[in-house]
Design a protein around this motif. Structure first.
Motif, short mmCIF file in Angstrom:
data_model
loop_
_atom_site.label_atom_id
_atom_site.label_comp_id
_atom_site.label_asym_id
_atom_site.label_seq_id
_atom_site.Cartn_x
_atom_site.Cartn_y
_atom_site.Cartn_z
N CYS A 53 21.53 -21.53 -9.88
CA CYS A 53 20.81 -21.67 -11.07
C CYS A 53 20.48 -22.91 -11.72
CB CYS A 53 20.90 -20.55 -12.04
SG CYS A 53 20.05 -20.37 -13.41
N CYS A 70 21.51 -23.69 -14.83
CA CYS A 70 21.34 -23.48 -16.31
C CYS A 70 22.78 -24.02 -16.71
CB CYS A 70 21.04 -22.28 -16.72
SG CYS A 70 22.30 -20.83 -16.28
N CYS A 98 19.67 -16.54 -19.73
CA CYS A 98 19.12 -17.30 -18.91
C CYS A 98 18.12 -16.24 -17.85
CB CYS A 98 19.97 -18.07 -17.67
SG CYS A 98 19.10 -18.98 -16.47
N CYS A 137 19.23 -16.40 -13.93
CA CYS A 137 20.60 -16.03 -13.29
C CYS A 137 21.27 -15.01 -14.31
CB CYS A 137 21.51 -17.02 -13.24
SG CYS A 137 22.15 -17.74 -14.57
ZN ZN Z 1 20.78 -19.68 -15.17
#
Ligand code: ZN
Length: 280
Positions: free
Chosen positions: A228, A230, A261, A264
């Motif tokens: 991801c 993030c 997020c 994810c």
């Molecule tokens: Zn994420």
């Protein structure tokens, strides 16, 4: 399907001036499908779009991330997936409100948008019309319209229940004669997509070498993964961007700020003190 057998091979056909990518992304895709609790057509489309974004990222030398976004009028409003050239991928699906899974679900007509990213920076974007002809044909059309490149591709989940894909693409400047020859060789292949994609990447590589009567020279290999990217820092900058007043009013209402997020589904929770610090 529990064992992670994900892998990819990227290489070239020197004589024909084509490049190729073969991949099995089953575990990476399953992870995305699991996190978003998708099933049926939504899971199916996301899987294809994830592989498609890997195709586009893997076919160039630059270390870009590529996103493909489908926006349609159908029950599935939007599908978005990102991949870099190492097959680190993620994705998400937006459904129409009141969405009920049915065999006819699709994103229908709409737009097909491809964006190349250098880190957070958008480098290039191209948009083509999406027709209800299936993802693969829209992807081929997009590659041709935006880059004038001829490609052959298969995305297949086959009887082994694994998500695999392969793409062969003429390098820029490839003579038409070479492209025609390649087209002939592909049309001579008398196996179904399921049969062509059976086995691991080495098996498929060997099979394609014999069908295309040319060496498939592997330049790069690796393992795709769900990724991801993030982070708490990114979430903090999102909170900063909504402004001090707004952030404080959320804190007053909810006692914390919680952001999940989109890609994810990881939740980030900041307490009042942490939020205050962001605006010091
Ligand atoms: Zn994420």
């Amino acid at each position: 399907m529990s064992e992670n057998q994900d892998s990819y091979l990227i290489g070239i056909l020197e004589k024909s001036n084509f490049r190729f990518l073969l991949t099995d992304c089953t575990s990476a895709i399953s992870e995305a499908v699991r996190r978003h609790e998708l099933e049926g057509k939504a899971a199916f489309l996301l899987s294809k779009v994830m592989i498609g974004s890997f195709f586009l990222a893997g076919m160039v030398k630059e270390e870009n991330t590529v996103s493909i976004q489908l926006e349609g009028e159908g029950d599935i409003r939007s599908v978005l997936a990102y991949s870099d050239r190492y097959g680190r991928m993620r994705g998400m699906v937006r459904k129409k409100e009141g969405f009920v899974e049915s065999p006819a679900n699709s994103s229908g007509k709409g737009i097909f948008r491809v964006t190349r990213w250098g880190g957070e920076r958008r480098l290039h974007q191209s948009v083509t019309k999406m027709e209800p002809t299936g993802f693969e044909s829209n992807l081929l059309n997009h590659i041709y319209e935006s880059d004038q490149l001829i490609s052959f591709l298969i995305i297949n989940s086959g009887p082994e229940n694994r998500w695999k894909g392969m793409i062969f693409q003429a390098l820029p400047g490839t003579e038409q004669k070479r492209i025609d020859e390649m087209m002939d060789r592909f049309s001579d292949v008398d196996l179904s997509a399921d049969q062509l994609m059976e086995g691991d990447m080495e098996t498929i590589l060997f099979r394609m070498t014999s069908f295309l009567k040319e060496d498939l020279k592997v330049l790069d290999s690796g393992k795709p993964e769900f990724y991801c990217g993030c982070s708490l820092e990114k979430i903090q900058s999102v909170i900063r961007s909504i402004g001090k007043e707004e952030a404080r009013s959320i804190i007053e209402e909810q006692g914390k700020i919680e952001i999940v997020c989109e890609f994810c589904r990881k939740p980030y929770v900041l307490d009042p003190e942490e939020v205050n610090l962001l605006f010091m």
